[in-house]
Design a protein around this motif. Structure first.
Motif, PDB file in Angstrom:
ATOM      1  N   ASP A   1     -32.079 -19.441 -27.439  1.00 16.98           N
ATOM      2  CA  ASP A   1     -30.640 -19.682 -27.576  1.00 16.98           C
ATOM      3  C   ASP A   1     -30.413 -21.037 -28.228  1.00 16.98           C
ATOM      4  O   ASP A   1     -31.082 -22.012 -27.873  1.00 16.98           O
ATOM      5  N   VAL A   2     -29.482 -21.085 -29.150  1.00 21.31           N
ATOM      6  CA  VAL A   2     -29.091 -22.372 -29.747  1.00 21.31           C
ATOM      7  C   VAL A   2     -27.565 -22.372 -29.809  1.00 21.31           C
ATOM      8  O   VAL A   2     -26.955 -21.422 -30.299  1.00 21.31           O
ATOM      9  N   ASP A   3     -26.974 -23.427 -29.283  1.00 23.83           N
ATOM     10  CA  ASP A   3     -25.518 -23.535 -29.220  1.00 23.83           C
ATOM     11  C   ASP A   3     -25.017 -24.309 -30.440  1.00 23.83           C
ATOM     12  O   ASP A   3     -25.549 -25.367 -30.774  1.00 23.83           O
ATOM     13  N   ARG A   4     -23.992 -23.769 -31.096  1.00 23.20           N
ATOM     14  CA  ARG A   4     -23.552 -24.422 -32.356  1.00 23.20           C
ATOM     15  C   ARG A   4     -22.960 -25.798 -32.110  1.00 23.20           C
ATOM     16  O   ARG A   4     -23.021 -26.665 -32.983  1.00 23.20           O
ATOM     17  N   PHE A   5     -22.389 -26.018 -30.924  1.00 27.15           N
ATOM     18  CA  PHE A   5     -21.846 -27.353 -30.670  1.00 27.15           C
ATOM     19  C   PHE A   5     -22.960 -28.365 -30.400  1.00 27.15           C
ATOM     20  O   PHE A   5     -22.807 -29.550 -30.670  1.00 27.15           O
ATOM     21  N   GLU A   6     -24.095 -27.862 -29.889  1.00 28.21           N
ATOM     22  CA  GLU A   6     -25.263 -28.755 -29.774  1.00 28.21           C
ATOM     23  C   GLU A   6     -25.762 -29.124 -31.166  1.00 28.21           C
ATOM     24  O   GLU A   6     -26.203 -30.243 -31.401  1.00 28.21           O
ATOM     25  N   VAL A   7     -25.704 -28.156 -32.059  1.00 24.13           N
ATOM     26  CA  VAL A   7     -26.133 -28.444 -33.436  1.00 24.13           C
ATOM     27  C   VAL A   7     -25.209 -29.510 -34.038  1.00 24.13           C
ATOM     28  O   VAL A   7     -25.666 -30.470 -34.662  1.00 24.13           O
ATOM     29  N   LEU A   8     -23.907 -29.352 -33.796  1.00 23.11           N
ATOM     30  CA  LEU A   8     -22.962 -30.361 -34.310  1.00 23.11           C
ATOM     31  C   LEU A   8     -23.279 -31.735 -33.712  1.00 23.11           C
ATOM     32  O   LEU A   8     -23.303 -32.751 -34.423  1.00 23.11           O
TER      33      LEU A   8
END
Ligand code: BTN
Length: 261
Positions: free
Chosen positions: A172-179
């Protein structure tokens, strides 16, 4: 303030040029929103994020596809640097690579600013430069689209070869973590455009999958083929043609052909 905006505001603490993050469920294009905000007085450092775009734009007039909530769709409002504005999209590419490496993947850049995982495109960057008008100062909107979690997403002709971070990382990868991981390197690399452009060019050369490859480039003037050998000071691609002549390409779509021997 929407819940993601509140959560994202935490990432603005600390030394950084970003002062505001706006989150929207749906927009035409985050680049449109950032540009429109300038007429309302927004200053460089605004970040606009959306769950979905109805008219997402890519380079060369193409559309940019997304699936609601599965991509990081973001735009960054910037001032226009006195010099080297052509390095802005390259700096954006370096920042995306640095951010994604935090998730255990090893992206490479395809000139000018596609981000690849293997041969699949995981992110695209669109820098739009606006001259000053009556109600707006000159500015740049840097749009970055990252395919974060496209597991189970049905692909079409355009997206068939696209990669996503979660598929490559197999988690799982969260897009807000990427941001959150992107904001700092993006700020740093954009500052480096003004303070140390040679560092931008140097690391770009290292991270670039295009240099050393036989390529076909479609430009506004037609098609050129050759071996990509270097970047010019402006970030343009230097090609060595089969007859040995060097040519410099400032804009175009690159196809990687066979690896140079
Ligand atoms: C490309 O590779 O063609 C560039 C794609 C850029 C897509 C991003 S998504 C956020 C921002 N808003 C847009 O409409 N485009 C950029």
């Amino acid at each position: 303030m929407s819940a993601p905006t509140e959560r994202l505001a935490r990432h603005l603490r600390g030394a950084s040029s970003w002062h505001t993050i706006e989150h929207h469920p749906e927009v035409t294009s985050t680049n449109d929103v950032a540009h429109a905000r300038v007429a309302e007085g927004a200053t460089p450092g605004l970040v606009v994020v959306a769950d979905r775009q109805t008219q997402g734009r890519g380079r060369s007039g193409r559309t940019w596809a997304d699936v609601t909530g599965r991509s990081l769709l973001s735009s960054y409002l910037l001032g226009v640097p006195r010099e080297d504005a052509t390095l802005i999209p390259l700096a954006g590419g370096l920042a995306v690579v640095e951010a994604l490496r935090r998730f255990g993947v090893r992206p490479r850049l395809k000139w000018p600013n596609d981000v690849l995982l293997g041969d699949g495109k995981v992110a695209g960057i669109l820098a739009e430069r606006y001259a000053a008008t009556g109600d707006r100062p000159a500015h740049v909107v840097l749009g970055i689209g990252i395919n974060v979690d496209w597991r189970g997403v049905e692909r079409d002709e355009t997206t068939a070869s696209w990669a996503s971070v979660a598929e490559e990382a197999d988690r799982d990868v969260d897009r807000f973590e990427v941001l959150a991981e992107l904001l700092h390197p993006l700020d740093q690399w954009l500052q480096a455009v003004a303070t140390s452009p040679q560092r931008v060019l140097g690391l770009y050369r290292e991270r670039c999958a295009t240099i050393g490859r036989e390529v076909r480039v479609t430009t506004a003037d037609g098609e050129v083929r050759g071996r990509a050998v270097d970047l010019a000071r402006s970030g343009a691609l230097v090609l060595e043609r089969p007859d040995g002549a060097a040519i410099t390409v400032t804009a175009g779509d690159v196809v990687h052909l066979r690896r140079a021997g």
